[in-house]
Enzyme design. Structure first.
Site, short mmCIF file in Angstrom:
data_model
loop_
_atom_site.label_atom_id
_atom_site.label_comp_id
_atom_site.label_asym_id
_atom_site.label_seq_id
_atom_site.Cartn_x
_atom_site.Cartn_y
_atom_site.Cartn_z
N LYS A 1 -3.96 6.80 -40.19
CA LYS A 1 -3.50 7.49 -38.98
C LYS A 1 -4.47 8.59 -38.59
O LYS A 1 -4.74 8.81 -37.42
CB LYS A 1 -2.09 8.07 -39.18
CG LYS A 1 -1.05 6.97 -39.28
CD LYS A 1 0.36 7.49 -39.13
CE LYS A 1 1.33 6.31 -39.16
NZ LYS A 1 2.71 6.68 -39.12
N LYS B 1 0.05 -4.10 -39.76
CA LYS B 1 1.50 -4.28 -39.78
C LYS B 1 2.09 -3.98 -38.39
O LYS B 1 1.56 -3.17 -37.63
CB LYS B 1 2.15 -3.40 -40.84
CG LYS B 1 2.18 -1.95 -40.49
CD LYS B 1 3.23 -1.20 -41.30
CE LYS B 1 3.44 0.16 -40.69
NZ LYS B 1 4.78 0.63 -40.64
N LYS C 1 5.79 0.72 -34.59
CA LYS C 1 6.31 1.38 -33.38
C LYS C 1 5.22 2.06 -32.60
O LYS C 1 5.31 2.23 -31.40
CB LYS C 1 7.27 2.51 -33.76
CG LYS C 1 8.44 2.13 -34.51
CD LYS C 1 9.12 3.37 -35.07
CE LYS C 1 10.16 2.91 -36.04
NZ LYS C 1 10.76 3.94 -36.82
P1 ADP Z 1 6.76 2.37 -38.17
O1 ADP Z 1 5.72 2.20 -39.21
O2 ADP Z 1 6.95 1.20 -37.32
O3 ADP Z 1 6.61 3.67 -37.43
P2 ADP Z 1 8.58 3.60 -40.00
O4 ADP Z 1 7.37 4.24 -40.59
O5 ADP Z 1 9.64 4.50 -39.44
O6 ADP Z 1 8.14 2.51 -38.95
O7 ADP Z 1 9.23 2.71 -41.11
C1 ADP Z 1 10.59 2.64 -41.42
C2 ADP Z 1 10.82 1.59 -42.48
O8 ADP Z 1 10.44 0.31 -41.98
C3 ADP Z 1 9.98 1.80 -43.75
O9 ADP Z 1 10.73 1.40 -44.88
C4 ADP Z 1 8.83 0.87 -43.55
O10 ADP Z 1 8.27 0.45 -44.77
C5 ADP Z 1 9.49 -0.30 -42.84
N1 ADP Z 1 8.50 -1.00 -42.01
C6 ADP Z 1 7.77 -0.47 -41.00
N2 ADP Z 1 6.97 -1.41 -40.46
C7 ADP Z 1 7.20 -2.55 -41.15
C8 ADP Z 1 6.68 -3.87 -41.05
N3 ADP Z 1 5.77 -4.19 -40.15
N4 ADP Z 1 7.14 -4.80 -41.91
C9 ADP Z 1 8.08 -4.49 -42.84
N5 ADP Z 1 8.61 -3.27 -42.98
C10 ADP Z 1 8.19 -2.30 -42.15
#
Ligand code: ADP
Ligand code: TRP
Length: 327
Positions: free
Chosen positions: A112, A194, A197
């Site tokens: 990031k 991955k 959001k």
């Molecule tokens: P993002 O990375 O989309 O901002 P978060 O960091 O809030 O989402 O992640 C919330 C939860 O969702 C965490 O447990 C994270 O490991 C899981 N998570 C986020 N992206 C993925 C993904 N692409 N595949 C599986 N799990 C995910």
């Protein structure tokens, strides 16, 4: 008693990666577990700038989404992080136990920070320590998360062990729980990264709130490869990712999917996949929309949850303050 805890940031949307990586595994634990904690990690959201009204809206949306997905406030303590100052207080204490070097090694921060350069906030750097506090405050044993959070749970383990050694047995050593398939859903537009959001394009993810037309459009534009067959092979990242999503929303095995699409191409597969995703999401969307009509009720649920969490967090902090010699 097995204590299970996880949290998600209330940022923008929730996508199917969040659902299958964190929410669904938590729901599995809720079935058998007798001490479950799920919270809305609003202090994690502000590591990047947030519009306050948007944040308030996203907190209510997240509450509605968890309830619609099956979180049962009778079985799970569902709460909003910022009701409890114990999280940030313990984070400060753990900041003084953590070393710069180990926090600097967190790969998610490195990724990031590379994008943001010098403008990256200190909070974004430090958030794994806040996450460790979130976990350790409640004597958590199991932390269901997606693959990307594994390193952060390991940091929580290291900090707990170090604290215990220095000040005497205080924290339970937590374990991450990471599902075999679906722990890392990849971006539809870029199967090397991955699904996220914060991806620059909406075509990267399927939001839990995407309607039928949007799902179809996004799936149709998803990256594939030149082989043209529906055959599961991890090295074919784009197709493997779409097949993983197919398998998660239909509960079919890879073999069943391969048989279903033998002799067929990506066009047929994508139309079927979009249909299954929509069928999977629609009932949840209807529930979310209906729950969002009663905002006071949602606010009440996370406030009551915070009340339950508080008794545990306060007790832990009394112990921690005493151990380290502050009042
Ligand atoms: P993002 O990375 O989309 O901002 P978060 O960091 O809030 O989402 O992640 C919330 C939860 O969702 C965490 O447990 C994270 O490991 C899981 N998570 C986020 N992206 C993925 C993904 N692409 N595949 C599986 N799990 C995910
Ligand atoms: N940091 C996690 C994420 O970005 C969210 C989170 C905050 C969390 N506190 C937590 C997850 C405690 C598990 C346990 O996804």
């Amino acid at each position: 008693m097995l204590r299970v805890l996880t949290a998600l940031k209330p940022t923008n949307i929730l996508h199917i990666g969040n659902y299958f990586g964190a929410i669904e595994p938590f729901l599995q634990q809720q079935k058998t577990g007798d001490s479950n904690f799920l919270f809305i990690a609003d202090y994690h959201s502000i590591t990047v700038p947030q519009d306050p009204d948007e944040l308030r809206k996203n907190i209510l949306f997240a509450t509605a989404a968890y309830l619609a997905a099956g979180v049962d406030p009778e079985k799970t303590t569902l709460f909003q992080q910022s009701y409890l100052q114990e999280h940030t207080e313990l984070a400060w204490i753990l900041n003084c136990v953590a070393s710069m070097g180990e926090v600097e090694r967190m790969t998610q921060y490195k990724d990031k920070a590379r994008v943001k350069g010098e403008t990256v906030s200190v909070g974004l750097f430090d958030y794994p320590v806040l996450m460790a506090a979130d976990i350790l405050l409640y004597d958590t044993e199991i932390v269901p998360v997606g693959e990307d959070q594994k390193q952060h749970v390991e940091l929580a383990r290291d900090l707990a062990e170090r604290f215990n050694k220095r000040f005497g047995e205080t924290f339970v050593i937590p374990k991450p729980m990471i599902r075999k398939q679906g722990a890392r859903i990849m971006g539809l537009d870029d199967p090397e990264k991955k699904m996220s959001k914060s991806a620059p394009s909406e075509k990267n993810y399927i939001s839990l709130m995407d309607d039928e037309a949007t799902v179809l459009r996004k799936i149709k534009s998803a990256v594939t490869d030149s082989e043209g067959t529906i055959r599961f092979d991890e090295s074919r990242k784009a197709v493997a990712n779409l097949m993983t999503i197919y398998s998660l929303v239909t509960e079919k095995s890879m073999e069943e999917i391969e048989t279903e699409f033998a002799g067929k191409g990506y066009g047929d597969f994508k139309i079927a996949l979009a249909g299954h995703i929509t069928a999977f999401l629609k009932p949840m969307q209807d529930k979310i929309n209906s729950l969002l009509k009663n905002e006071d009720e949602l606010r009440n649920i996370i406030k009551q949850g915070a009340g339950k969490a508080r008794s545990i967090a306060q007790k832990k902090m009394i112990e921690v303050r005493k151990k380290i010699g502050v009042s």
